[in-house]
Design an enzyme around this catalytic site. Structure first.
Site, PDB file in Angstrom:
ATOM      1  N   LYS A  75       6.978  12.461 -48.666  1.00 29.29           N
ATOM      2  CA  LYS A  75       6.153  13.961 -48.729  1.00 29.29           C
ATOM      3  C   LYS A  75       5.887  14.272 -50.339  1.00 29.29           C
ATOM      4  O   LYS A  75       5.118  14.264 -50.905  1.00 29.29           O
ATOM      5  CB  LYS A  75       5.635  14.700 -47.546  1.00 29.29           C
ATOM      6  CG  LYS A  75       5.420  13.937 -45.840  1.00 29.29           C
ATOM      7  CD  LYS A  75       5.297  15.003 -45.166  1.00 29.29           C
ATOM      8  CE  LYS A  75       5.154  13.990 -43.816  1.00 29.29           C
ATOM      9  NZ  LYS A  75       4.980  14.921 -42.576  1.00 29.29           N
ATOM     10  N   GLN A 119       7.330  19.775 -39.807  1.00 28.70           N
ATOM     11  CA  GLN A 119       8.099  18.456 -39.456  1.00 28.70           C
ATOM     12  C   GLN A 119       8.040  18.502 -38.037  1.00 28.70           C
ATOM     13  O   GLN A 119       8.632  19.544 -37.439  1.00 28.70           O
ATOM     14  CB  GLN A 119       8.818  17.474 -39.919  1.00 28.70           C
ATOM     15  CG  GLN A 119       9.673  16.382 -39.413  1.00 28.70           C
ATOM     16  CD  GLN A 119       8.041  15.885 -40.415  1.00 28.70           C
ATOM     17  OE1 GLN A 119       7.695  15.964 -41.108  1.00 28.70           O
ATOM     18  NE2 GLN A 119       8.289  14.508 -38.987  1.00 28.70           N
ATOM     19  N   ASP A 142      -1.983  20.207 -41.236  1.00 27.62           N
ATOM     20  CA  ASP A 142      -1.870  18.919 -40.432  1.00 27.62           C
ATOM     21  C   ASP A 142      -3.069  19.297 -39.555  1.00 27.62           C
ATOM     22  O   ASP A 142      -3.492  18.116 -38.668  1.00 27.62           O
ATOM     23  CB  ASP A 142      -0.651  19.222 -39.474  1.00 27.62           C
ATOM     24  CG  ASP A 142       0.363  18.133 -39.682  1.00 27.62           C
ATOM     25  OD1 ASP A 142       0.031  17.405 -40.187  1.00 27.62           O
ATOM     26  OD2 ASP A 142       1.382  18.018 -39.633  1.00 27.62           O
TER      27      ASP A 142
END
Ligand code: NDP
Length: 320
Positions: A75, A119, A142
């Site tokens: 990422k 994460q 997200d």
């Protein structure tokens, strides 16, 4: 030559589409993701001209799980490639929840940071929902904050989770208008299945959300014009579960032994038995190289959109 009933780019109309003798069209997520990243890189440069700074994405990693570390590295690399700034915050596995929340608060207050991603999974001493809901919703790239989930569930505009967003882009690009299609989503997680079902509903599909307690799963799948699988069971879905001509989006990532590659070797496969599905489906995403690359590209797209909103620039034109 075979002919499949499918929805074509001519909005809203059903048409017969030709498929060659090799079987289904392969929906190339990798190529679409590269195109999306190219589009983002141009918009990032324009953002820099307008604001004198670039969008920033912060990734929070707790612990040293190797798979998570690889994702985070990947990422960060892609973030830098499109010209954004990447911030990495790594914490030990045993970090207390209150300390982690303090760090998220700092990122919420940091003007250089426009997107925050935590994460998952988090270690057991930490309440993942408390952490996700502590992220400023305008930086929640997200789309897991309860207010963004609520906006999506009520058909309003908010931050949309990256994987379902990537699937929606692939579906719209391949099929055009999705209205009226019978869509079946397998898997009801908050990060893939539920938001995917909400996006399809927003696109006027008739949606069935199936899960491990669904009866007659094969029959449910076999009526889908659009079948999205996010289950995490290697090759669960065979060709005989698929309606001829259906569009199949395989989100699943499953590691299986691959003795053909050598002793102890493994490989990644999806939830769909690709070879048998190819003979029946109208179109299908491969694993790897389908949905996966779109997920990261959509994360960058969400970060750019967040930077636009936070700094008062006009909303971006939709890529799809
Ligand atoms: P979860 O484990 O959170 O959810 C799995 C869902 O599948 C649950 O709703 C579960 O049902 C359902 N399920 C499990 N077994 C069956 C079965 N035999 N029949 C029907 N339904 C079943 O997984 P995620 O949503 O997080 O991820 C799903 C898959 O997608 C994984 O393989 C993951 O690695 C992959 N993934 C891929 C991404 C990408 O970028 N390509 C991104 C995110 C995930 P129930 O609720 O009843 O338990």
């Amino acid at each position: 030559m075979r002919f499949f009933l499918s929805r074509g780019p001519a909005a809203g109309s059903c048409e017969f589409r030709e498929a060659n003798d090799l079987g289904a069209t392969i929906i190339k997520g990798r190529a679409t993701a590269a195109e999306l990243r190219g589009y983002i890189a141009k918009r990032v440069a324009e953002f820099g001209d307008a604001r004198g700074s670039v969008p920033g994405l912060a990734v929070v990693l707790v612990g040293d799980d190797p798979a998570s570390a690889i994702y985070v590295r990947n990422k960060a690399r892609k973030t830098k490639e499109v010209g954004m700034v990447s911030f990495e915050r790594r914490f030990p596995l045993e970090i207390e929840q209150s300390r982690l929340l303090d760090h998220i608060r700092d990122l919420n207050d940091d003007d250089r940071v426009h997107g925050i991603l935590v994460q998952l999974p988090l270690p057991p001493q930490i309440d993942a929902n408390a952490v996700l809901n502590s992220i400023d919703p305008s930086k929640d790239v997200d789309g897991f904050h309860v207010s963004n989930a609520g906006l999506l569930a009520t058909g309003q505009n908010g931050m949309v989770p990256c994987t379902p967003l990537g699937c929606q882009i692939l579906l719209r690009r391949h099929l055009g208008d999705l209205a009226g299609a019978e869509a079946v989503v397998l898997g009801r997680s908050n990060i893939v299945g539920k938001p995917m079902a909400n996006l399809l509903l927003k696109d006027n599909c008739t949606v069935t959300l199936a899960h491990s307690r669904t009866r007659d799963l094969k029959d449910v799948c076999a009526r889908a014009d659009i079948l999205v699988s996010a289950v995490g069971r290697a090759r669960l879905i065979g060709g005989d579960w698929i309606k001829p001509g259906a569009t199949v989006i395989d989100v699943g990532i499953n590691r299986v032994p691959a003795p053909e590659k050598g002793v102890g070797k493994s490989k990644i496969v999806g939830d769909v038995n690709f070879e048998s599905a190819l003979q029946v489906a109208g179109a299908i995403t491969p694993v790897p190289g389908g949905v996966g690359p779109m997920t990261i590209a959509c994360l960058l797209s969400n970060t750019l959109a967040a930077a636009h909103r936070i700094t008062g620039l006009a909303d971006l034109r939709s890529f799809a």
